[in-house]
Design a protein around this motif. Structure first.
Motif: not given
Length: 369
Positions: A161-162, A183-185, A189-190, A195-196
């Protein structure tokens, strides 16, 4: 009542009508039928001669051909207002959920049990990116997938996903394991940019089908289909949430003796590359079976390519051999057909026959015999 028998060596069959006074010999007419199995298409072809009844309970037959494959398409067709699944139906295997729940904290350990998935990104990310770029006339440098909406099904800790988010896409990652999503969230967040662009949800695919119908430019199911309990329903849902001309990307394991020997016996029981019980050989699916299901749901398979993992180097590479792992790219039809119902189709054919019987003297005389 109906009776029948075979007509000598010609291979034809006759059909007779048994009226109140017994068998009507004049009603017997040759009825040539044949059934042909079409290899690799899971369809039967039947050539029949449907008839029109008259007051003497005789039949006049007109040549007509139909195929069971067409009827199957009618059967699989679902109108927009028809539910694709029942609320009690799920593709999630509760046993698989327990397995991945125990490993939820290990997703981002690049040297741990998910190391092969980290390494697989070297193949699957470019595979997804390059095929999607074929559909984008002008893309932004640095954000080639900007403006595209992607659904990552069974996203786990967000390993795929990232990277898709970093390519500019708006990505929704879903997973039925709550700890995986946590874990994914936490990991995304870093990165304020990710995050957007990325949204995570704890749910199965079938739970969001209705609210996201024809929403996504691409759906990704990487290393997922070998874990679901209802493959056909899962793939139907993938098709439903895709926009017309949208892309479906799948990576999975072929169902072969070699995949059992290396994917389960060696990888799980001997080398410990993945934890024991991660895979069930009966759930593996061949490229041919997968393609058949996809095409029956209105997707056209564009690419099937093999993938091989070297446990000693820790790297993947593409291969012409699909007997172990493979990747598939399929595209949803751009024009959604709405075929008429079988009842309506045959009703129209019957009306045509009756009209011909009334206007054609030869037919009319035949009916009187």
């Amino acid at each position: 009542m109906w009776g029948g028998g075979k007509l000598g060596s010609s291979g034809g069959w006759f059909l007779r009508v048994l009226g109140p006074g017994g068998p009507n010999i004049k009603a017997a007419r040759p009825l040539i039928s044949s059934a042909v199995y079409v290899k690799n298409q899971l369809s039967w072809m039947l050539q029949i001669k449907p008839g029109v009844f008259n007051e003497y309970r005789t039949m006049w037959f007109k040549s007509y051909r139909t195929t069971f494959s067409y009827l199957n398409r009618i059967k699989s067709f679902r109108y927009p207002w028809t539910r694709l699944y029942s609320t009690s139906q799920t593709t999630v295997d509760s046993g698989e959920v327990k397995t991945f729940l125990a490993l939820a904290h290990k997703w981002w350990d690049e040297q741990g049990v998910y190391a092969p998935l980290h390494s697989m990104n070297d193949l699957r990310v470019p595979f997804i990116r390059d095929n999607l770029l074929k559909t984008i006339p002008n893309h932004q440098p640095g954000k080639p997938l900007f403006g595209m909406k992607i659904l990552d099904v069974g996203c786990g800790g967000g390993l795929l996903t990232e990277p898709l988010g970093r390519l500019g896409a708006s990505v929704i990652g879903i997973d039925p394991v709550d700890e995986n999503i946590k874990t994914a969230q936490c990991h995304k967040s870093f990165d304020p940019v990710l995050d957007k662009r990325i949204e995570y949800r704890v749910c199965s695919l079938e739970e969001i089908v209705e609210e996201t119908a024809e929403t996504f430019d691409a759906v990704v199911a990487s290393e997922v289909v070998e874990h679901v309990i209802d493959l056909e329903t899962f793939l139907q849902c993938c098709c439903q949430v895709l926009k017309p001309s949208g892309s479906l990307f799948i990576t999975t394991i072929n169902k072969t003796q070699l995949s059992y020997a290396l994917g389960i016996v060696f990888s799980e029981q001997i080398a410990g590359i993945v934890p024991k019980g991660t895979h069930t050989w009966e759930k593996f699916v061949s490229p041919e079976t997968l393609e058949s299901i996809l095409e029956s749901n209105g997707l056209s398979v564009q690419t099937v390519v093999g993938m091989l993992y070297n446990p000693f180097s820790g790297y993947w590479h593409w291969s012409e051999n699909t007997s172990l792992n493979y990747a598939t790219h399929a595209v949803k039809s751009g024009v959604q057909e709405h075929p008429m119902s079988a009842e309506f189709a045959f009703k129209g054919e019957t009306e045509e026959l009756q009209a011909n019987a009334c206007t054609n003297p030869a037919v009319h005389e035949e009916l009187k015999k």
